[in-house]
Enzyme design. Structure first.
Site, PDB file in Angstrom:
ATOM      1  N   THR A 126       0.968  -1.316   0.024  1.00 26.13           N
ATOM      2  CA  THR A 126      -0.004   0.068   0.049  1.00 26.13           C
ATOM      3  C   THR A 126       0.951   1.235   0.160  1.00 26.13           C
ATOM      4  OG1 THR A 126      -0.355   0.310   2.426  1.00 26.13           O
ATOM      5  CG2 THR A 126      -1.843  -1.284   1.212  1.00 26.13           C
ATOM      6  N   LYS A 178       1.782   2.255   7.158  1.00 23.24           N
ATOM      7  CA  LYS A 178       0.228   2.154   7.663  1.00 23.24           C
ATOM      8  C   LYS A 178       0.103   0.648   7.420  1.00 23.24           C
ATOM      9  CE  LYS A 178      -0.838   6.383   8.692  1.00 23.24           C
ATOM     10  NZ  LYS A 178      -1.193   6.956  10.060  1.00 23.24           N
ATOM     11  N   TYR A 234      -9.251  -2.181  -3.152  1.00 18.02           N
ATOM     12  CA  TYR A 234      -9.267  -3.206  -2.442  1.00 18.02           C
ATOM     13  C   TYR A 234     -10.753  -3.862  -1.902  1.00 18.02           C
ATOM     14  CZ  TYR A 234      -4.247  -2.652  -1.699  1.00 18.02           C
ATOM     15  OH  TYR A 234      -3.070  -2.335  -1.935  1.00 18.02           O
ATOM     16  N   GLY A 240       0.036  11.810  13.577  1.00 18.53           N
ATOM     17  CA  GLY A 240      -0.702  11.435  14.823  1.00 18.53           C
ATOM     18  C   GLY A 240       0.211  10.957  15.884  1.00 18.53           C
ATOM     19  N   GLY A 270       1.831   7.586  15.682  1.00 18.93           N
ATOM     20  CA  GLY A 270       1.730   6.189  15.792  1.00 18.93           C
ATOM     21  C   GLY A 270       3.131   5.462  15.597  1.00 18.93           C
ATOM     22  N   GLU A 309       8.782  17.306  11.777  1.00 21.01           N
ATOM     23  CA  GLU A 309       7.296  17.760  11.795  1.00 21.01           C
ATOM     24  C   GLU A 309       7.401  18.927  10.816  1.00 21.01           C
ATOM     25  OE1 GLU A 309       5.627  19.235  15.531  1.00 21.01           O
ATOM     26  OE2 GLU A 309       3.600  17.792  14.955  1.00 21.01           O
ATOM     27  N   ASP A 342       2.005  21.014  15.760  1.00 27.20           N
ATOM     28  CA  ASP A 342       0.939  20.774  17.268  1.00 27.20           C
ATOM     29  C   ASP A 342       1.953  19.833  18.033  1.00 27.20           C
ATOM     30  OD1 ASP A 342       0.227  18.845  14.956  1.00 27.20           O
ATOM     31  OD2 ASP A 342      -0.370  17.615  16.964  1.00 27.20           O
ATOM     32  N   SER A 396       8.510   7.446   5.021  1.00 24.47           N
ATOM     33  CA  SER A 396       7.396   6.746   5.471  1.00 24.47           C
ATOM     34  C   SER A 396       6.354   6.479   4.375  1.00 24.47           C
ATOM     35  CB  SER A 396       6.752   7.788   6.628  1.00 24.47           C
ATOM     36  OG  SER A 396       6.542   9.044   5.890  1.00 24.47           O
ATOM     37  N   ASN A 445       3.004   7.421  -1.694  1.00 24.37           N
ATOM     38  CA  ASN A 445       1.945   7.601  -2.737  1.00 24.37           C
ATOM     39  C   ASN A 445       1.657   9.089  -3.100  1.00 24.37           C
ATOM     40  OD1 ASN A 445       0.541   5.068  -2.376  1.00 24.37           O
ATOM     41  ND2 ASN A 445       0.416   5.193  -0.177  1.00 24.37           N
TER      42      ASN A 445
END
Lengths: 315, 315
Positions: A47, A51, A113, A178, A180, A202, A208, A301, A304
């Site tokens: 993908t 993720k 998918y 986020g 993760g 970031e 943030d 990371s 896409n």
């Protein structure tokens, strides 16, 4: 609680679902930046993004009863496709709530998918309200893109591979949206090789996490329209405490630095990199003097990128 | 003579000079083509092509006396950059004769390794005459892009890695230009796993190998202007006998098939592929019915695409 053991369990659980992504090296970039770089190529993951790891761990860890009712998430990006992929892989239903202004490429990735997205208004509360409605109607289990324990543990498996692939790292640079991937990475590395410096990168236009670490409470970013669209989300309630506990440093990068890093990585690594995926390299480039002579892992990371966006292809 | 042992020796000799390139998998392409594909990503090799292997073996195998006088070659493409890189790496002189109409990107690649090309007329005899002149003047050792024994052995190391990276292959598809990579691959595979089918892929607009295998003697191609510019060379005197002895099949692909394969590989593998590097995949796509259900390795031989060529980036 996210522990080293829970990340190790995740690595075992998802070993047939994810790619052990290659660690790319590049002599030209090493020479121009004055350090030894190792690119963890999560843009070459299934993908096209890390993720796939978190989604695989969450889906593989469902009880049979949960699996019967399927999964639900809200995401405008790579997590949506990753969850759709895993749901099809194990033969369960996936409900994906997407803002109606999501990119056509990312909508098509979900459709590829076999999942038709449920569209909603873009605002965060609208997305959550729609996802809650779907949960109520279907009994599906929420797989949040970064607040889910299993998702954070899945993302942390990237760093366990890194430790197997290269010795004597001085530092690792990870993008934060986020949080993760960053929280999972910190859990993996700080409980095994605490001397490896772990730094976050970031966008200044989605700062943030930087602000929240400074003030000690959840802060809003300056603005939310960075080209690193995968990092437009606010850092999580579950991830921020882990980041606060372990993180060594955080660097803010400009939009120009992100665009330049995207172009440079595509040209030299000869892989497709999306702007979010180039943010860690942008930070390394900006901070090169402090990494001089070091062995540094930089996470790419995601990959896409809408290939019609010619601005990232240098002539 | 090119033997399995000489390829194995090359693999040991160049182990610190080349990348053990990753083997990429792709679920989407597997599903659409009906077989299990393994892409040997030589586009992620140093200098962006398998040519780094042969150049490394030739340079590492120079005698001290030879090294003192440097190396010379004539090439409009990836071999030139690969030889320039190795010469700089070991600190010897490299003389690179290039046609004056070579692409700016490929000229710049040679310059990036500190070598100023010696320009000549594009015709084959002019290139050879200029290279001979340089040899005479400098005493440099010729490292031919595909007629050199050491170069062929170096290219064959790709296939030894392939055998370590994946089990139970049914077939391998390799592009053919001068035939160095194909002859090296055949030597590696047919002396270890003769049951693996080895097939060549060649542009119909550079079909001299196909014609030569049919007639039994060296033939000219139909024309010489394929977009697979790395494959415009005529198959070698050293490589054709090896190819004739071992090759299982050869497929011709059209310009349209090459362009389509280039786009598809960039989109799905998320790596940069040059048209020559997509020719093996073009052949697999064309012949998919005969590979149905099989485990097939497809060599992506190079990734030196001029990124301003937007036609390979699908919108």
């Amino acid at each position: 609680m996210v522990t080293l053991e829970s990340v190790q369990t995740a690595a075992d659980r998802i070993r047939h679902d994810v790619i052990r992504t290659p660690l790319l090296v590049n002599e030209t970039l090493d020479a121009s930046l004055g350090c030894r770089l190792f690119f963890k190529a999560e843009n070459l993951q299934h993908t096209g993004a890390f993720k796939a790891r978190g989604a695989a761990n969450a889906v593989r860890n469902l009880t049979p009863q949960q699996a019967d009712s399927g999964v639900v998430t809200h995401s405008s990006g790579n997590h949506a496709a990753a969850l759709a992929r895993m749901a099809r892989r194990v033969g369960i239903a996936a409900h994906v709530v997407m803002p109606h202004n999501s990119s056509v490429m990312k909508i098509n990735a979900v459709r590829s998918y076999g999942v038709e997205p449920i569209f909603c208004e873009p605002a965060s509360d609208q997305r959550e309200a729609k996802a809650a409605e779907v949960m109520q109607q279907t009994g599906a289990t929420m797989v949040h893109p970064f607040e889910s324990h299993d998702v954070i543990c899945g993302q942390g498996t990237m760093a366990l591979e890194l430790l197997e692939q290269v010795d004597d790292l001085d530092a690792v640079i990870v993008p934060v949206g986020g949080g993760g991937l960053l929280a999972g990475t910190l859990t993996s590395l700080k409980n095994t090789r605490p001397s490896i410096r772990v730094c976050a990168a970031e966008p200044a236009w989605a700062d943030d996490t930087f602000r929240s670490l400074q003030s000690g409470q959840h802060e809003q970013p300056a603005r939310y329209d960075t080209i690193g669209d995968g990092l437009r989300t606010q850092v999580g309630q579950q991830t921020l405490p882990i980041i606060r506990q372990f993180l060594d440093d955080i660097f803010l990068v400009t939009e120009t630095e992100i665009a330049e890093a995207t172009r440079t990585l595509i040209q030299h690594t000869r892989t497709i990199v999306e702007p979010s995926g180039a943010v860690a390299f942008a930070a390394l480039s900006q901070q090169r003097s402090q990494f001089a002579g070091q062995r540094v892992a930089v996470v790419i990371s995601g990959g896409n990128l809408d290939l019609s966006q010619g601005q990232y292809f240098r002539g």
